[in-house]
Write a protein that holds these residues in place. Sequence first.
Motif, PDB file in Angstrom:
ATOM      1  N   VAL A  38       0.853  -1.187   0.000  1.00 29.30           N
ATOM      2  CA  VAL A  38       0.000   0.000   0.000  1.00 29.30           C
ATOM      3  C   VAL A  38       0.889   1.237   0.000  1.00 29.30           C
ATOM      4  O   VAL A  38       1.870   1.307   0.753  1.00 29.30           O
ATOM      5  CB  VAL A  38      -0.933   0.031   1.231  1.00 29.30           C
ATOM      6  CG1 VAL A  38      -1.728   1.342   1.266  1.00 29.30           C
ATOM      7  CG2 VAL A  38      -1.886  -1.160   1.212  1.00 29.30           C
ATOM      8  N   LEU A  66       0.552   5.343   0.472  1.00 34.49           N
ATOM      9  CA  LEU A  66      -0.255   6.509   0.803  1.00 34.49           C
ATOM     10  C   LEU A  66       0.282   7.683  -0.008  1.00 34.49           C
ATOM     11  O   LEU A  66       1.461   8.044   0.125  1.00 34.49           O
ATOM     12  CB  LEU A  66      -0.178   6.827   2.296  1.00 34.49           C
ATOM     13  CG  LEU A  66      -0.439   5.665   3.266  1.00 34.49           C
ATOM     14  CD1 LEU A  66      -0.388   6.173   4.698  1.00 34.49           C
ATOM     15  CD2 LEU A  66      -1.782   5.022   2.973  1.00 34.49           C
ATOM     16  N   LEU A 117      -7.852   3.929  -3.903  1.00 28.32           N
ATOM     17  CA  LEU A 117      -8.896   4.320  -2.968  1.00 28.32           C
ATOM     18  C   LEU A 117      -8.732   5.823  -2.730  1.00 28.32           C
ATOM     19  O   LEU A 117      -7.739   6.252  -2.146  1.00 28.32           O
ATOM     20  CB  LEU A 117      -8.759   3.566  -1.646  1.00 28.32           C
ATOM     21  CG  LEU A 117      -8.628   2.038  -1.733  1.00 28.32           C
ATOM     22  CD1 LEU A 117      -8.497   1.444  -0.339  1.00 28.32           C
ATOM     23  CD2 LEU A 117      -9.811   1.435  -2.461  1.00 28.32           C
ATOM     24  N   ASP A 147     -10.094   9.876  -1.773  1.00 29.55           N
ATOM     25  CA  ASP A 147     -10.973  10.681  -0.940  1.00 29.55           C
ATOM     26  C   ASP A 147     -11.885  11.555  -1.795  1.00 29.55           C
ATOM     27  O   ASP A 147     -11.599  11.846  -2.958  1.00 29.55           O
ATOM     28  CB  ASP A 147     -10.151  11.578  -0.009  1.00 29.55           C
ATOM     29  CG  ASP A 147      -9.610  10.820   1.191  1.00 29.55           C
ATOM     30  OD1 ASP A 147     -10.078   9.699   1.429  1.00 29.55           O
ATOM     31  OD2 ASP A 147      -8.718  11.351   1.884  1.00 29.55           O
ATOM     32  N   GLN A 186     -13.421   4.697   8.903  1.00 28.95           N
ATOM     33  CA  GLN A 186     -11.992   4.416   8.795  1.00 28.95           C
ATOM     34  C   GLN A 186     -11.715   2.920   8.875  1.00 28.95           C
ATOM     35  O   GLN A 186     -10.863   2.394   8.162  1.00 28.95           O
ATOM     36  CB  GLN A 186     -11.224   5.143   9.897  1.00 28.95           C
ATOM     37  CG  GLN A 186      -9.710   5.002   9.769  1.00 28.95           C
ATOM     38  CD  GLN A 186      -9.168   5.617   8.490  1.00 28.95           C
ATOM     39  OE1 GLN A 186      -9.454   6.747   8.179  1.00 28.95           O
ATOM     40  NE2 GLN A 186      -8.372   4.847   7.741  1.00 28.95           N
ATOM     41  N   ILE A 219     -12.219   1.464   5.461  1.00 24.18           N
ATOM     42  CA  ILE A 219     -11.114   1.797   4.553  1.00 24.18           C
ATOM     43  C   ILE A 219      -9.908   0.914   4.855  1.00 24.18           C
ATOM     44  O   ILE A 219      -9.267   0.369   3.943  1.00 24.18           O
ATOM     45  CB  ILE A 219     -10.743   3.286   4.690  1.00 24.18           C
ATOM     46  CG1 ILE A 219     -11.908   4.173   4.239  1.00 24.18           C
ATOM     47  CG2 ILE A 219      -9.490   3.604   3.866  1.00 24.18           C
ATOM     48  CD1 ILE A 219     -11.704   5.641   4.513  1.00 24.18           C
ATOM     49  N   ASN A 220      -9.599   0.744   6.117  1.00 21.80           N
ATOM     50  CA  ASN A 220      -8.459  -0.099   6.495  1.00 21.80           C
ATOM     51  C   ASN A 220      -8.625  -1.519   5.958  1.00 21.80           C
ATOM     52  O   ASN A 220      -7.697  -2.115   5.406  1.00 21.80           O
ATOM     53  CB  ASN A 220      -8.321  -0.147   8.015  1.00 21.80           C
ATOM     54  CG  ASN A 220      -7.852   1.177   8.598  1.00 21.80           C
ATOM     55  OD1 ASN A 220      -7.397   2.058   7.872  1.00 21.80           O
ATOM     56  ND2 ASN A 220      -7.975   1.322   9.906  1.00 21.80           N
ATOM     57  N   MET A 259      -8.206  -1.808   2.126  1.00 22.51           N
ATOM     58  CA  MET A 259      -6.786  -1.809   1.769  1.00 22.51           C
ATOM     59  C   MET A 259      -6.170  -3.166   2.047  1.00 22.51           C
ATOM     60  O   MET A 259      -5.411  -3.707   1.219  1.00 22.51           O
ATOM     61  CB  MET A 259      -6.044  -0.723   2.559  1.00 22.51           C
ATOM     62  CG  MET A 259      -6.358   0.692   2.137  1.00 22.51           C
ATOM     63  SD  MET A 259      -5.243   1.928   2.871  1.00 22.51           S
ATOM     64  CE  MET A 259      -5.690   1.805   4.614  1.00 22.51           C
ATOM     65  N   ARG A 264      -3.564   4.585  -1.689  1.00 20.59           N
ATOM     66  CA  ARG A 264      -4.539   5.323  -0.868  1.00 20.59           C
ATOM     67  C   ARG A 264      -4.300   6.800  -1.156  1.00 20.59           C
ATOM     68  O   ARG A 264      -3.334   7.394  -0.684  1.00 20.59           O
ATOM     69  CB  ARG A 264      -4.322   4.984   0.599  1.00 20.59           C
ATOM     70  CG  ARG A 264      -5.194   5.788   1.554  1.00 20.59           C
ATOM     71  CD  ARG A 264      -6.626   5.317   1.501  1.00 20.59           C
ATOM     72  NE  ARG A 264      -7.406   5.998   2.532  1.00 20.59           N
ATOM     73  CZ  ARG A 264      -8.133   7.101   2.302  1.00 20.59           C
ATOM     74  NH1 ARG A 264      -8.184   7.622   1.088  1.00 20.59           N
ATOM     75  NH2 ARG A 264      -8.800   7.666   3.283  1.00 20.59           N
ATOM     76  N   LYS A 274      -4.913  10.608  -0.992  1.00 26.20           N
ATOM     77  CA  LYS A 274      -5.469  11.550  -0.027  1.00 26.20           C
ATOM     78  C   LYS A 274      -5.250  12.982  -0.500  1.00 26.20           C
ATOM     79  O   LYS A 274      -4.192  13.317  -1.043  1.00 26.20           O
ATOM     80  CB  LYS A 274      -4.798  11.375   1.338  1.00 26.20           C
ATOM     81  CG  LYS A 274      -5.020  10.024   2.007  1.00 26.20           C
ATOM     82  CD  LYS A 274      -4.121   9.896   3.223  1.00 26.20           C
ATOM     83  CE  LYS A 274      -4.429   8.642   4.020  1.00 26.20           C
ATOM     84  NZ  LYS A 274      -5.627   8.812   4.841  1.00 26.20           N
ATOM     85  N   GLU A 324      -3.527   4.434   9.563  1.00 23.20           N
ATOM     86  CA  GLU A 324      -3.543   3.464   8.460  1.00 23.20           C
ATOM     87  C   GLU A 324      -2.235   2.687   8.391  1.00 23.20           C
ATOM     88  O   GLU A 324      -2.232   1.464   8.157  1.00 23.20           O
ATOM     89  CB  GLU A 324      -3.845   4.187   7.152  1.00 23.20           C
ATOM     90  CG  GLU A 324      -5.247   4.791   7.145  1.00 23.20           C
ATOM     91  CD  GLU A 324      -5.581   5.554   5.879  1.00 23.20           C
ATOM     92  OE1 GLU A 324      -6.740   5.947   5.721  1.00 23.20           O
ATOM     93  OE2 GLU A 324      -4.672   5.757   5.043  1.00 23.20           O
TER      94      GLU A 324
END
Length: 484
Positions: free
Chosen positions: A240, A242, A268, A270, A301, A304-305, A308, A320, A322, A335
């Motif tokens: 993953v 971010l 994923l 926002d 949340q 979402i976790n 992932m 992810r 953001k 996360e």
Amino acid sequence: MTSGTRVPDTAPAGRKRPERMQPLAVLPIFLPLNGRKAIVSGGTEAAAWKAELLAAAGADVAVLAGQQVLSGDMRALLEEGRVRVHHRPWGLVDFDGIAVAIADAETDEAARTFACAARMAGVPVNIIDKPAFCQFQFGTIVNRSPVVVGISTDGAAPILGQAIRRRVETLLPPSLKDWAGLARSLRDTVAEKLNPGPQRRAFWERFVDRAFGGQSPDAASVADIRDDLSPPQHAGSGRVTLVGAGPGDAELLTLKAMRALQSADVILFDDLVSDEVLELARREAKRMLVGKRGGRESCKQDDINRIMLTFARQGKRVVRLKSGDPAVFGRAGEEIAFLERHGIAVDMVPGITAASAMASRLGVSLTHRDHAQSVRFVTGHSRHGALPADLDWRAIADPRTTTIFYMGGRTAGEISTRLQEHGLDPRTPVAICSSVSRASEKRWFGTVTEMAHGIGEIGYDEPVLIAVGGVFARQEQQAVALSA
């Protein structure tokens, strides 16, 4: 969502599948010419440039110059042995066994005759600067051979094509040529040792990460790459990343963020991530909106976790995505901790946080030495929607600090009151911005005592920043002058 729950599809039944490719003015095709014959009619500078391109691609180039005096560049190509020159006009027999034909024709009639002869022989033809007679065009080229990038504007704006080339040149390090050559040498070994699908893709993604590091491959990097050829112990484990999407303007995305988006299997994102940023993502990637927005119904949340984790356990490369910077009020720590507890590799790509984008848009230094010796980012609401109960308002009210409140639209009135209660001058300048860097951006300038009025004008349906400090004095004074 509980463990083992099927991950929802993002394309509801009955909805048309989004197009992977928008309409194309031309189809870019790369033609292998190594060892194949080509003819160029004319001995001019323009003809020399086309002949040089063909020779660079490995073609056996015959120049039919007629009675023309050869240009300086054409003479140089002849002396270097890169072309053969015949001082006679072209004939029909010259098109036999030819891969491509090019002419610099003085008149439309000469162009038409050459083009017709080439077409009758089934040879692709280009007449220099006469697009009506061309079957193909030469685009602007970025050369990192064997990586070759062709850019076309369909003849509409050649200068634009050159500008695009300059930008692409900055994105592709010169060392990419060496990495591409190494990739070619590894293809058979990769096919032999790694299974198709996730294993091979994971190998090539790691390879690409090294290739864009800016350095040519050395003995150590080649050794690391060969170690990667051993099948992983856990073939199903993904990772993953971010990624900070910035405040909205796609041009503020970092190069590393773009590479992550281009290599993702699943994204994923926002609710605040702009469509312009999503347009830069890999077309084949699965995209899922997991919107989190203050005051609105949001994805939990925990959900979402687990999404992932589900995709990562399937061996996917998950991004992810953001808004802003994941490390600034982005819940990145939660996360990362969750994924690491479950053995999932995580890394993070920073983004331009909204406060930096706002400073740039307003032409302000947040730490201008005449006004501020520090800058502070403060959340404007807790998980319950009110101001956090444990903020150090005495420190926040320091007049020598620039303070940026994130997500403070609904609490602006209370922020104003608290700042004044703890000694901040009510006349301290304030800037309020919403949708920073987007077409819908709004701005308001005033003072601490007027802050609630400013929010009333700006609204808080869109992301809002409230910036407090002397560095905004010029903007506040200009606003007063305009309203007088």
